[in-house]
Write a protein that holds these residues in place. Structure first.
Motif, PDB file in Angstrom:
ATOM      1  N   PRO A 102       0.899  -1.283   0.012  1.00 15.07           N
ATOM      2  CA  PRO A 102       0.007   0.064  -0.089  1.00 15.07           C
ATOM      3  C   PRO A 102       0.865   1.206  -0.098  1.00 15.07           C
ATOM      4  N   GLU A 103       0.369   2.426  -0.560  1.00 16.82           N
ATOM      5  CA  GLU A 103       1.190   3.485  -0.550  1.00 16.82           C
ATOM      6  C   GLU A 103       1.636   4.153   0.509  1.00 16.82           C
ATOM      7  N   ARG A 104       0.876   3.997   1.647  1.00 17.20           N
ATOM      8  CA  ARG A 104       1.385   4.734   3.000  1.00 17.20           C
ATOM      9  C   ARG A 104       2.191   3.935   3.481  1.00 17.20           C
ATOM     10  N   GLY A 105       2.396   2.421   3.222  1.00 19.79           N
ATOM     11  CA  GLY A 105       3.605   1.792   3.842  1.00 19.79           C
ATOM     12  C   GLY A 105       4.783   2.110   2.995  1.00 19.79           C
ATOM     13  N   GLU A 106       4.678   2.387   1.683  1.00 14.28           N
ATOM     14  CA  GLU A 106       5.868   2.688   0.782  1.00 14.28           C
ATOM     15  C   GLU A 106       6.258   4.102   1.349  1.00 14.28           C
ATOM     16  N   TYR A 107       5.462   5.022   1.615  1.00 14.88           N
ATOM     17  CA  TYR A 107       5.854   6.354   2.396  1.00 14.88           C
ATOM     18  C   TYR A 107       6.376   6.217   3.502  1.00 14.88           C
ATOM     19  N   ILE A 108       6.074   5.321   4.365  1.00 13.75           N
ATOM     20  CA  ILE A 108       6.712   5.034   5.908  1.00 13.75           C
ATOM     21  C   ILE A 108       8.057   4.466   5.647  1.00 13.75           C
ATOM     22  N   ARG A 109       8.120   3.682   4.643  1.00 13.84           N
ATOM     23  CA  ARG A 109       9.406   3.147   4.322  1.00 13.84           C
ATOM     24  C   ARG A 109      10.524   4.236   3.867  1.00 13.84           C
ATOM     25  N   ASN A 165      13.530  -4.339  13.120  1.00 14.89           N
ATOM     26  CA  ASN A 165      12.463  -5.195  12.925  1.00 14.89           C
ATOM     27  C   ASN A 165      11.360  -4.694  12.652  1.00 14.89           C
ATOM     28  N   TYR A 166      11.308  -3.429  11.856  1.00 19.19           N
ATOM     29  CA  TYR A 166      10.191  -2.674  11.527  1.00 19.19           C
ATOM     30  C   TYR A 166       9.316  -2.912  10.036  1.00 19.19           C
ATOM     31  N   MET A 167      10.321  -3.178   9.215  1.00 20.55           N
ATOM     32  CA  MET A 167       9.443  -3.663   7.908  1.00 20.55           C
ATOM     33  C   MET A 167       8.990  -4.871   7.789  1.00 20.55           C
ATOM     34  N   ARG A 168       7.916  -5.226   7.282  1.00 21.57           N
ATOM     35  CA  ARG A 168       7.461  -6.570   6.970  1.00 21.57           C
ATOM     36  C   ARG A 168       7.038  -6.639   5.562  1.00 21.57           C
ATOM     37  N   VAL A 169       6.815  -7.950   5.010  1.00 21.85           N
ATOM     38  CA  VAL A 169       6.602  -8.120   3.658  1.00 21.85           C
ATOM     39  C   VAL A 169       5.243  -7.623   3.542  1.00 21.85           C
ATOM     40  N   GLY A 170       5.136  -6.714   2.358  1.00 19.24           N
ATOM     41  CA  GLY A 170       3.778  -6.095   2.354  1.00 19.24           C
ATOM     42  C   GLY A 170       3.616  -4.738   3.062  1.00 19.24           C
ATOM     43  N   GLY A 171       4.591  -4.255   3.740  1.00 20.76           N
ATOM     44  CA  GLY A 171       4.284  -3.022   4.428  1.00 20.76           C
ATOM     45  C   GLY A 171       5.463  -2.882   5.772  1.00 20.76           C
ATOM     46  N   VAL A 172       4.911  -2.150   6.679  1.00 18.61           N
ATOM     47  CA  VAL A 172       5.453  -2.075   7.859  1.00 18.61           C
ATOM     48  C   VAL A 172       4.432  -2.738   9.123  1.00 18.61           C
ATOM     49  N   SER A 173       5.552  -3.112  10.246  1.00 18.06           N
ATOM     50  CA  SER A 173       4.723  -3.696  11.238  1.00 18.06           C
ATOM     51  C   SER A 173       3.544  -2.991  11.861  1.00 18.06           C
ATOM     52  N   GLY A 174       3.773  -1.838  11.823  1.00 16.90           N
ATOM     53  CA  GLY A 174       2.476  -0.759  12.673  1.00 16.90           C
ATOM     54  C   GLY A 174       2.644   0.476  12.055  1.00 16.90           C
ATOM     55  N   ASP A 175       1.473   1.068  11.794  1.00 12.67           N
ATOM     56  CA  ASP A 175       1.370   2.395  11.191  1.00 12.67           C
ATOM     57  C   ASP A 175       2.057   3.419  12.129  1.00 12.67           C
ATOM     58  N   ASP A 246      17.604   2.955 -10.491  1.00 12.49           N
ATOM     59  CA  ASP A 246      16.668   2.076 -10.688  1.00 12.49           C
ATOM     60  C   ASP A 246      15.696   2.428  -9.527  1.00 12.49           C
ATOM     61  N   PRO A 247      14.667   3.654  -9.878  1.00 13.57           N
ATOM     62  CA  PRO A 247      13.937   3.697  -8.567  1.00 13.57           C
ATOM     63  C   PRO A 247      12.996   2.645  -8.153  1.00 13.57           C
ATOM     64  N   TYR A 248      12.843   2.662  -6.681  1.00 11.23           N
ATOM     65  CA  TYR A 248      12.350   1.706  -6.260  1.00 11.23           C
ATOM     66  C   TYR A 248      11.345   2.426  -4.977  1.00 11.23           C
ATOM     67  N   SER A 249      10.422   1.566  -4.498  1.00  8.63           N
ATOM     68  CA  SER A 249       9.479   2.232  -3.642  1.00  8.63           C
ATOM     69  C   SER A 249       8.713   3.442  -4.411  1.00  8.63           C
ATOM     70  N   VAL A 250       8.858   4.703  -3.674  1.00  9.90           N
ATOM     71  CA  VAL A 250       7.946   5.870  -4.246  1.00  9.90           C
ATOM     72  C   VAL A 250       9.224   6.982  -4.594  1.00  9.90           C
ATOM     73  N   TYR A 251      10.457   6.533  -4.621  1.00  9.92           N
ATOM     74  CA  TYR A 251      11.423   7.440  -4.742  1.00  9.92           C
ATOM     75  C   TYR A 251      11.350   8.076  -6.200  1.00  9.92           C
ATOM     76  N   ALA A 293      -3.203   8.764   3.249  1.00 11.31           N
ATOM     77  CA  ALA A 293      -3.902   8.032   4.171  1.00 11.31           C
ATOM     78  C   ALA A 293      -3.920   6.629   3.731  1.00 11.31           C
ATOM     79  N   GLY A 294      -4.616   5.662   4.631  1.00 11.05           N
ATOM     80  CA  GLY A 294      -4.735   4.373   4.186  1.00 11.05           C
ATOM     81  C   GLY A 294      -4.159   3.217   4.968  1.00 11.05           C
ATOM     82  N   GLU A 295      -3.822   2.147   4.485  1.00 12.84           N
ATOM     83  CA  GLU A 295      -3.327   1.048   5.317  1.00 12.84           C
ATOM     84  C   GLU A 295      -1.855   1.142   5.043  1.00 12.84           C
ATOM     85  N   ALA A 296      -1.202   0.612   6.184  1.00 14.94           N
ATOM     86  CA  ALA A 296       0.416   0.655   6.158  1.00 14.94           C
ATOM     87  C   ALA A 296       0.840  -0.710   5.658  1.00 14.94           C
ATOM     88  N   CYS A 297       0.002  -1.631   5.812  1.00 16.03           N
ATOM     89  CA  CYS A 297       0.664  -3.132   5.414  1.00 16.03           C
ATOM     90  C   CYS A 297      -0.585  -3.697   4.642  1.00 16.03           C
TER      91      CYS A 297
END
Lengths: 378, 168
Positions: A102-109, A165-175, A246-251, A293-297
């Motif tokens: 999810p986009e919010r997860g990418e921004y948090i990352r 240990n914050y990032m998870r496959v599919g997002g982050v562990s907590g918003d 090689d832009p990854y995430s939302v860079y 806004a939205g889901e973090a994971c």
């Protein structure tokens, strides 16, 4: 000269190269690194790095753990930039399993990565100055103060200060909690002032300039051939940054520059890091503005079983390109995991950088590469 | 090198003016044992807190532990349920990653807020069932348990000039 030569013939005074063992237990080797240095007087003739004192077999351990359980292991690679290691690993698993974040997860990352970059560069520059030894311990302590503020933020989001240990496959562990954004905003507003402080402290310091300018030069061609990456490569004048190349995430949504050096000496490596901090602040500012806004994971099953295949995901850690090559055999654990280590590859060029310089410059050049033994030996 | 140092001192003096100004700044250090910082609400502390009432003995936590550190022994109960006879972990081997707490489907496991973990014997680090048991005086961390977050005190932040309060 004449008297000297006659003296040596008279008394048969012979000189021969001297082998000096530096490390593994030495405060300036940033862990347990050992170098066998061949010296002629005080001048380095040859240098042989000896690795393996901190080898824990992380690649092998990963084969006995599920995909989620590997994430705490990646914390223990580049321990001063664990968030970036987390990111590199989860990114390759997401590629392997075809998971959309999810986009919010990418921004948090991205926010965490950039905070990590500032914190890691503060430590890199601080310890580099400390390695120079000449009354430049003060900046390190000032930099600790700013790093502390970043660690406060990390503690707020994930509860730890070193092994996140914050990032998870599919997002982050907590918003991120509600109080995070105001603190980040304040940090981004204050930080340029503190970087300016370091500049005042160091930019014109004659001792620093004399010790770093022209020392430990890594020429452009050699840097490329040695597969150096990160600030070490960019200091040698190569404009190569995974975030741009090689832009990854939302860079690709952010406007920032890739600072480069001219000659590739210790001073350039130090300058590139200071300039990168400014760019990281720019990215943070834009990420805060665009923060969605939205889901973090993403919603995923607890046990991942990616289809048979392989994937390589890479990110730009503060030290350089870190990549994870993960092979899946459709079981719950990776069949094979290989790590592309940035600091180890940067370190291989050490010999070419220090030959012809004195012992004190070996320590300084070594410090300017910015390594963490946890990742070099793995 | 000599030419660079010639007429020098100006850059050094500039730096020293900087350090001199620091004398008049606010103190940022904390006198640790006397003063303490308030931890993050999600702090992953030294101990785990185990809620006996909520636990069904499914052992998801034990399976999710990367170290294989959680030991659970259950027996068949009277009413089609399981009785947890043994719930034990060695905190000396624990890496406090919090994966067990995240994976618990019944919210029966929490991370604690303690962090002073020195002891004289290695055996003291083994946390048995009784040491883990939830009692009202134990503070539970809100890590992976967002419901607890509002009830916990605000974290001390250096950026707000906060260097901890006198506790104890």
């Amino acid at each position: 000269m004449e008297s000297m030569s006659s003296l040596s013939t008279d008394m048969e005074l012979k000189t021969e190269p001297f082998v000096l063992n530096m490390g593994p237990q030495h405060p300036s080797t940033h862990g347990v690194f050992r170098m066998r240095v061949l010296l002629d007087g005080e001048v380095v003739v040859d240098l042989e790095p000896i690795f393996g004192y901190l080898h824990r077999g992380i690649e092998k351990l990963a084969e006995t753990r599920t995909y989620t359980q590997v994430i705490p292991l990646t914390d223990r690679l580049l321990y001063l930039s664990s968030m970036a290691c987390n990111h590199a690993y989860v990114r390759s698993v997401e590629k392997l399993a075809g998971i959309h974040v999810p986009e919010r997860g990418e921004y948090i990352r991205v926010i965490m990565d950039e905070l990590m970059r500032i914190s890691s560069h503060l430590m890199a520059v601080g310890f580099f100055l400390n390695d120079l030894g000449c009354s430049v311990y003060t900046p390190l302590l000032y930099m600790y103060r700013e790093r502390e503020k970043i660690l406060d933020m990390f503690e707020m989001v994930c509860g730890q200060r070193l092994t996140y240990n914050y990032m998870r496959v599919g997002g982050v562990s907590g918003d991120v909690p509600e109080e995070f954004m105001p603190v980040l905003k304040r940090f981004v507003a204050e930080m340029p002032h503190f970087i300016a402080e370091y500049e005042q402290l160091l930019a014109e310091n004659e001792i620093l300039l004399a010790r770093t300018k022209g020392v430990g030069v890594l020429p452009r061609e050699l840097a490329i051939n040695a597969s150096a990456s990160g600030p070490v490569l960019r200091a040698s004048g190569v404009k190569w940054d995974i975030r741009k190349a090689d832009p990854y995430s939302v860079y690709d949504r952010f406007d920032f520059e890739v600072p480069i050096g001219q000659v590739g000496d210790n001073y350039d490596r130090y300058r590139v890091r200071i300039m990168e901090m400014h760019q990281s602040l720019r990215i943070l500012e834009q990420a805060m503005r665009q923060f969605p806004a939205g889901e973090a994971c993403a919603k995923l099953p607890q046990l991942l079983r990616p289809a048979v295949g392989e994937a390589y995901g890479r990110v730009e850690t503060p030290q350089g390109e870190m990549g994870f090559y993960v092979v899946s055999d459709n079981s719950i654990a990776p069949y094979r995991m290989h790590i592309r280590p940035p600091a180890l590859l940067n370190l291989t060029a050490l010999k070419d950088m220090v030959v012809g310089w004195k012992v004190a410059d070996v320590i300084a050049t070594f410090g300017s590469i910015d390594i963490a033994m946890g990742e070099v030996d793995r | 090198m000599a030419s660079m140092l010639e007429g020098s001192g100006l850059g050094l003096l500039k730096g020293m003016a900087m350090t001199f100004r620091h004398l008049f700044r606010r103190r940022i250090t904390t006198q640790y044992p006397e003063q303490k910082l308030t931890l993050s609400k999600r702090f992953r502390g030294y101990t785990l807190v185990w809620d006996k009432e909520r636990c069904t003995g499914c052992a998801t936590c034990a399976k999710s532990c990367p170290q294989g550190n959680i030991e659970i022994v259950t027996s068949k109960g009277t009413e089609n349920d399981y009785v947890v006879e043994k719930f034990q972990l060695d905190s000396g081997r624990c890496i406090f990653c919090g994966l067990c707490v995240e994976s618990c489907p019944y919210d029966a496991l929490f991370l604690g807020m303690e962090y002073e973990r020195s002891s004289y014997r290695r055996g003291d680090l083994v946390l048995s069932r009784d040491k883990l048991l939830f009692t009202p005086d134990k503070q539970r961390s809100a890590y992976a348990r967002p419901k607890l977050e509002p009830g916990l005190p605000r974290q001390t932040l250096l950026i707000e000039g906060d260097t901890g309060s006198k506790k104890r």
